[in-house]
Motif scaffolding. Structure first.
Motif, mmCIF file in Angstrom:
data_model
loop_
_atom_site.group_PDB
_atom_site.id
_atom_site.type_symbol
_atom_site.label_atom_id
_atom_site.label_comp_id
_atom_site.label_asym_id
_atom_site.label_seq_id
_atom_site.Cartn_x
_atom_site.Cartn_y
_atom_site.Cartn_z
ATOM 1 N N PHE A 211 39.016 17.417 50.153
ATOM 2 C CA PHE A 211 37.974 17.818 49.192
ATOM 3 C C PHE A 211 37.859 16.773 48.080
ATOM 4 O O PHE A 211 37.957 17.085 46.895
ATOM 5 C CB PHE A 211 38.252 19.211 48.611
ATOM 6 N N PRO A 212 37.635 15.500 48.450
ATOM 7 C CA PRO A 212 37.469 14.458 47.423
ATOM 8 C C PRO A 212 36.170 14.659 46.647
ATOM 9 O O PRO A 212 35.175 15.167 47.181
ATOM 10 C CB PRO A 212 37.442 13.168 48.236
ATOM 11 N N ASN A 213 36.186 14.240 45.384
ATOM 12 C CA ASN A 213 34.969 14.300 44.584
ATOM 13 C C ASN A 213 34.188 13.002 44.720
ATOM 14 O O ASN A 213 34.762 11.928 44.899
ATOM 15 C CB ASN A 213 35.283 14.578 43.117
ATOM 16 N N VAL A 214 32.880 13.109 44.626
ATOM 17 C CA VAL A 214 32.015 11.927 44.709
ATOM 18 C C VAL A 214 31.426 11.574 43.346
ATOM 19 O O VAL A 214 30.666 10.610 43.230
ATOM 20 C CB VAL A 214 30.890 12.121 45.748
ATOM 21 N N ASP A 215 31.774 12.359 42.331
ATOM 22 C CA ASP A 215 31.315 12.035 40.983
ATOM 23 C C ASP A 215 32.276 12.630 39.973
ATOM 24 O O ASP A 215 33.197 13.382 40.312
ATOM 25 C CB ASP A 215 29.891 12.550 40.734
ATOM 26 N N LEU A 216 32.068 12.280 38.714
ATOM 27 C CA LEU A 216 32.764 12.890 37.585
ATOM 28 C C LEU A 216 31.841 12.760 36.382
ATOM 29 O O LEU A 216 31.388 11.663 36.069
ATOM 30 C CB LEU A 216 34.093 12.189 37.298
ATOM 31 N N THR A 217 31.536 13.890 35.736
ATOM 32 C CA THR A 217 30.720 13.879 34.530
ATOM 33 C C THR A 217 31.490 14.570 33.416
ATOM 34 O O THR A 217 31.988 15.681 33.594
ATOM 35 C CB THR A 217 29.374 14.598 34.750
#
Length: 271
Positions: A211-217
């Motif tokens: 479940f890797p993330n493709v963004d971070l805000t």
């Protein structure tokens, strides 16, 4: 944006070594949790803020980084990277910057940061969010029992024992400098811990599911102070392969903002 800096009290180990004016080489401490030959995004996110600090260092102060959003464009190899920063929308009270991280001639991360004017609004400052328990009141959690990688091994984690999957509260700090021989701002050091949120409250066993993330805000209503990064995290998996990691961010004085990460959820490949 503040340009004050404070070196960690750790020693000589670092996540990165400077190799040029805009280039950096990751050390083993920056190793990823999903693959040993990739960078963990958490210290790289802090390195981008470090590069933004340098971009702004020769200018008058007065603007504060209030939002930064990162798009992860592909695999981030554990190799030398270049970070370039440019002003997209200049202004005296509002400014937009863009930073690009390149490895092997390929852009792997693009980040945009909104800077807002610093004003005295202390008379109306308030948040309904309660402060987290102090770091020294919580038990240490050996995060490297659940996750691999040099970055995970480098951090000190204090976590409230979770009562269910997908919910956790934790404090993080590191014994490792961001860049060898260079002081980093409290903000850069703080943000260098935030991407870890996706690993402190897993919905499923990471040996069975990816479940890797493709963004971070990250949105901030107050500039955080160090050395601890507090994460009050909720992880949700949807029914069609998407997930969301949502985190209220804290320093030891209270809440400072929020972070969101979109996840791609998929089974681990069978051997």
């Amino acid at each position: 944006m503040t340009t004050s800096t404070s070196p960690r009290e750790s020693g000589n180990e670092s996540y990165y070594e400077r190799t040029g004016e805009h280039t950096f080489k990751p050390t083993a401490h920056a190793g990823g949790a999903w693959s040993a030959d990739e960078q963990h995004f958490s210290p790289l996110a802090g390195l981008v803020v470090h590069a933004i600090d340098q971009h702004l260092a020769q200018r008058p102060g007065g603007l504060l980084l209030s939002r930064i959003s990162y798009d992860i464009l592909g695999r981030i190899a554990l190799d030398e990277c270049e970070i370039t920063v440019e002003t997209v929308r200049p202004g005296r009270t509002i400014e937009l910057l863009e930073a690009t991280v390149t490895t092997g001639g390929r852009a792997v991360v693009r980040a945009r940061a909104w800077l807002l004017a610093a004003l005295d609004t202390s008379a109306v400052a308030d948040s309904p969010r309660e402060p987290l328990p102090a770091p020294d009141s919580l038990p240490a959690w050996a995060m490297d029992d659940a996750w691999d990688g040099g970055y995970i091994s480098s951090i000190d984690v204090r976590r409230v024992p979770p009562t269910r999957r997908g919910r956790a509260t934790a404090w993080l700090t590191s014994r490792v400098d961001l860049v060898a021989g260079e002081p980093s701002s409290p903000l850069a050091s703080f943000i260098a811990m935030v991407d870890t949120a996706n690993g402190i409250a897993p919905q499923q066993d990471p040996t069975a599911w990816m479940f890797p993330n493709v963004d971070l805000t990250i949105h901030l209503h107050r500039t955080p102070d160090g050395p601890w990064t507090g994460l009050d995290t909720t992880v949700t998996f949807g029914p069609t392969g998407q997930g969301l990691t949502s985190t209220v961010l804290h320093d030891v004085h209270g809440p400072v903002g929020q972070a969101e990460q979109i996840l791609t959820v998929r089974p681990q490949p069978r051997p």
